[in-house]
Design an enzyme around this catalytic site. Sequence first.
Site, PDB file in Angstrom:
ATOM      1  N   LYS A  94       0.990  -0.875   0.141  1.00 37.08           N
ATOM      2  CA  LYS A  94      -0.302  -0.048  -0.219  1.00 37.08           C
ATOM      3  C   LYS A  94       1.129   1.498  -0.079  1.00 37.08           C
ATOM      4  CE  LYS A  94      -1.358   2.810   2.649  1.00 37.08           C
ATOM      5  NZ  LYS A  94      -1.413   3.597   2.298  1.00 37.08           N
TER       6      LYS A  94
ATOM      7  N   GLU B 175      10.238   1.795  10.488  1.00 35.96           N
ATOM      8  CA  GLU B 175      11.171   2.765   9.867  1.00 35.96           C
ATOM      9  C   GLU B 175       9.923   4.591   9.996  1.00 35.96           C
ATOM     10  OE1 GLU B 175      14.243   2.334   8.828  1.00 35.96           O
ATOM     11  OE2 GLU B 175      14.308   0.655   8.683  1.00 35.96           O
TER      12      GLU B 175
ATOM     13  N   CYS C 230      14.098  11.847   6.104  1.00 34.85           N
ATOM     14  CA  CYS C 230      13.476  11.274   7.364  1.00 34.85           C
ATOM     15  C   CYS C 230      15.055  10.825   7.746  1.00 34.85           C
ATOM     16  CB  CYS C 230      12.804   9.462   7.283  1.00 34.85           C
ATOM     17  SG  CYS C 230      14.101   8.546   6.279  1.00 34.85           S
TER      18      CYS C 230
ATOM     19  N   GLU D 142      10.114  17.061  13.825  1.00 29.66           N
ATOM     20  CA  GLU D 142      10.372  16.895  13.069  1.00 29.66           C
ATOM     21  C   GLU D 142       9.386  18.212  11.721  1.00 29.66           C
ATOM     22  OE1 GLU D 142       9.273  13.109  10.587  1.00 29.66           O
ATOM     23  OE2 GLU D 142      11.089  12.770  10.342  1.00 29.66           O
TER      24      GLU D 142
HETATM   25  P1  NAD Z   1       2.364   8.304   7.233  1.00 38.26           P
HETATM   26  O1  NAD Z   1       3.189   7.723   8.883  1.00 38.26           O
HETATM   27  O2  NAD Z   1       1.638   9.879   7.580  1.00 38.26           O
HETATM   28  O3  NAD Z   1       1.840   7.765   6.537  1.00 38.26           O
HETATM   29  C1  NAD Z   1       2.965   6.974   5.949  1.00 38.26           C
HETATM   30  C2  NAD Z   1       1.778   5.706   5.233  1.00 38.26           C
HETATM   31  O4  NAD Z   1       1.120   4.882   6.345  1.00 38.26           O
HETATM   32  C3  NAD Z   1       1.358   5.681   4.330  1.00 38.26           C
HETATM   33  O5  NAD Z   1       0.871   4.614   2.892  1.00 38.26           O
HETATM   34  C4  NAD Z   1      -0.699   6.215   4.432  1.00 38.26           C
HETATM   35  O6  NAD Z   1      -1.332   6.243   3.711  1.00 38.26           O
HETATM   36  C5  NAD Z   1      -0.428   4.934   5.609  1.00 38.26           C
HETATM   37  N1  NAD Z   1      -1.179   5.768   7.042  1.00 38.26           N
HETATM   38  C6  NAD Z   1      -1.203   6.379   7.827  1.00 38.26           C
HETATM   39  N2  NAD Z   1      -2.484   6.372   8.925  1.00 38.26           N
HETATM   40  C7  NAD Z   1      -2.653   4.933   8.863  1.00 38.26           C
HETATM   41  C8  NAD Z   1      -3.027   3.826   9.448  1.00 38.26           C
HETATM   42  N3  NAD Z   1      -3.368   4.590  10.466  1.00 38.26           N
HETATM   43  N4  NAD Z   1      -2.810   2.605   9.968  1.00 38.26           N
HETATM   44  C9  NAD Z   1      -1.752   2.165   8.710  1.00 38.26           C
HETATM   45  N5  NAD Z   1      -1.476   2.906   8.031  1.00 38.26           N
HETATM   46  C10 NAD Z   1      -1.124   4.325   7.358  1.00 38.26           C
HETATM   47  O7  NAD Z   1       3.911   9.234   6.818  1.00 38.26           O
HETATM   48  P2  NAD Z   1       4.254  10.042   5.513  1.00 38.26           P
HETATM   49  O8  NAD Z   1       3.504  11.789   5.799  1.00 38.26           O
HETATM   50  O9  NAD Z   1       3.610   9.446   3.966  1.00 38.26           O
HETATM   51  O10 NAD Z   1       5.336  10.095   4.855  1.00 38.26           O
HETATM   52  C11 NAD Z   1       6.870  11.003   5.974  1.00 38.26           C
HETATM   53  C12 NAD Z   1       7.010  11.005   7.808  1.00 38.26           C
HETATM   54  O11 NAD Z   1       8.277   9.473   6.961  1.00 38.26           O
HETATM   55  C13 NAD Z   1       8.311  11.210   7.899  1.00 38.26           C
HETATM   56  O12 NAD Z   1       7.599  11.210   9.622  1.00 38.26           O
HETATM   57  C14 NAD Z   1       9.364  10.828   7.922  1.00 38.26           C
HETATM   58  O13 NAD Z   1      10.454  10.837   8.482  1.00 38.26           O
HETATM   59  C15 NAD Z   1       8.685   8.959   8.089  1.00 38.26           C
HETATM   60  N6  NAD Z   1      10.534   8.352   7.069  1.00 38.26           N
HETATM   61  C16 NAD Z   1      10.889   7.657   7.618  1.00 38.26           C
HETATM   62  C17 NAD Z   1      11.893   6.932   6.997  1.00 38.26           C
HETATM   63  C18 NAD Z   1      12.741   6.286   7.602  1.00 38.26           C
HETATM   64  O14 NAD Z   1      13.318   5.338   6.736  1.00 38.26           O
HETATM   65  N7  NAD Z   1      12.977   6.030   9.090  1.00 38.26           N
HETATM   66  C19 NAD Z   1      11.247   7.063   5.576  1.00 38.26           C
HETATM   67  C20 NAD Z   1      10.905   7.948   4.635  1.00 38.26           C
HETATM   68  C21 NAD Z   1       9.805   8.782   5.649  1.00 38.26           C
END
Ligand code: NAD
Length: 489
Positions: free
Chosen positions: A185, A260, A294, A392
């Site tokens: 997803k 992550e 990130c 962040e």
């Molecule tokens: P997000 O947490 O909003 O969404 C990530 C994914 O989770 C999306 O596919 C979203 O649709 C899904 N999602 C949302 N709510 C959910 C729920 N309740 N249950 C299950 N899935 C759900 O993150 P984002 O805004 O897409 O990405 C940015 C974040 O990701 C930042 O915090 C960034 O630091 C982090 N990030 C971490 C890494 C790493 O390697 N540690 C890499 C890239 C991004």
Amino acid sequence: MPEAALARPVLKPGQLYIDGGWREAAGSATMEVIDPSTGAVVGTVADAADSDLDSAVAAARTAFERGSWSRLPARERARTLHRVADIMRERVDELVAIESLDVGKPVTFSRPVDVLNSADQFEYCSALAQTIDGSVRDTPMNAFAYTRREPHGVVGAITPFNFPLVLSSNKLAPALAAGNSIVHKPAPDTPLSALAMAAIFEEAGIPAGVVNVVTGGRPALGEAMLRHPDINKIAFTGSTTVGRIIASSAGQNLKPISLELGGNGAQIVFADADLATVIPSIVKGMVFNAGQFCMGAPRLLVEASIEKDVVDALLAELTHVPVGDPFDPNTAMGPMAAERHLRNVEKYVALGIESGGVVLTGGERLELNGGFYYLPTVVTGVANNSRIVQEEVFGPVLTVQTFRDEAEAIVLSNSTPYGLAAGLHTTNIARAHRVAAQLEAGIVWVNDWAMLDPAVPFGGVKSSGYGRENGHEALDEYTRTKSVVISLG
Ligand code: NAD
């Protein structure tokens, strides 16, 4: 072909990829794809219902049990994964154009960082597939005891908006190498490359049902994956907020997870550092992917005696960072991926100013073609406990703080809830090792930033999550150990 020749792709409506076929979502629901460099709607993708997820999981389960991938000899899986890498490289222009359109990344960035890196990931995991083995255990029992490493079964991969292709590849390549089936997803804001990747899997010969892609905008779709009894493991990259929801759900369902999560790295600059390498590294840490990274470095910690030299050199360098159209090969920084991210950055800069911060450059939008642009921004004079420092920001924003000695630098670097990436600049080799060992982070860079490779593990500590991607450690996330003990009596 040079990047100058790349045009914005014209999109066909995106469908779900389930059991080796393309289909509309139940009820034909769709969601819009927006070009962040103009704000215009440029296409649609399917908005999956829970019943679509059920179909995808059923296809993945059937494929896993059929064994046409899960029980294929590892060397044959490896050959197929190598073909995936080859096709990605053949189609590099197409993938670069899709990723740049969807996320707003400059084409000169998405080529090496997103697309070619992803191809490298599949090539690396093709080699890893052939290293999956067990071991014989010496025991006083009258028995022959050995271990096997087996795939989990169906992996649910949930990925974020900022590096869609790379972060999907980081999960899908090792999960496939180990023989799992997958339901993927992607993030609702940037779903396009997941669909392009599914077409590549099909062309490479990955059997139907082994990889399924469900695009959708509802958080409930992700939550249904967490609860689904036929998904055996969740691999998640995204925010710490959603990571906590996933960890709670995993507690209820006893599902293995890897998380992550967010980051808030700092670059420590000691007075003995070589400024010729420091300045490009600071710029990289703040403007890389418009700061939506990130592993970015939104915090600069500089030894007080050289603060003025470093800040003056940084401000001069930032005037040379071309911000603009991602499809212009001269662009180094594009727009934010969505308007809500832009508003979030504005909120944090306003909070920084409210808490006494002074904006040295930027601090405002760039009005260009209706896109979601924010100028590279440097804020000084902020207290360590201010929200712009502790949380962040996820945009091209850098805060500047000073320290007096090594101990204070380490305390400041470790002072946020996050622990993903950290770094330091020094010409003193003993200090490099000493400080690296004390920084709370999954990866530490010395005298540069964001040096990443499929062979080098990364992941977080503290609120940045747990589990490791990349390196042979990635295989541990996608296999489980079984012991077999045969009586010799
Ligand atoms: P997000 O947490 O909003 O969404 C990530 C994914 O989770 C999306 O596919 C979203 O649709 C899904 N999602 C949302 N709510 C959910 C729920 N309740 N249950 C299950 N899935 C759900 O993150 P984002 O805004 O897409 O990405 C940015 C974040 O990701 C930042 O915090 C960034 O630091 C982090 N990030 C971490 C890494 C790493 O390697 N540690 C890499 C890239 C991004």
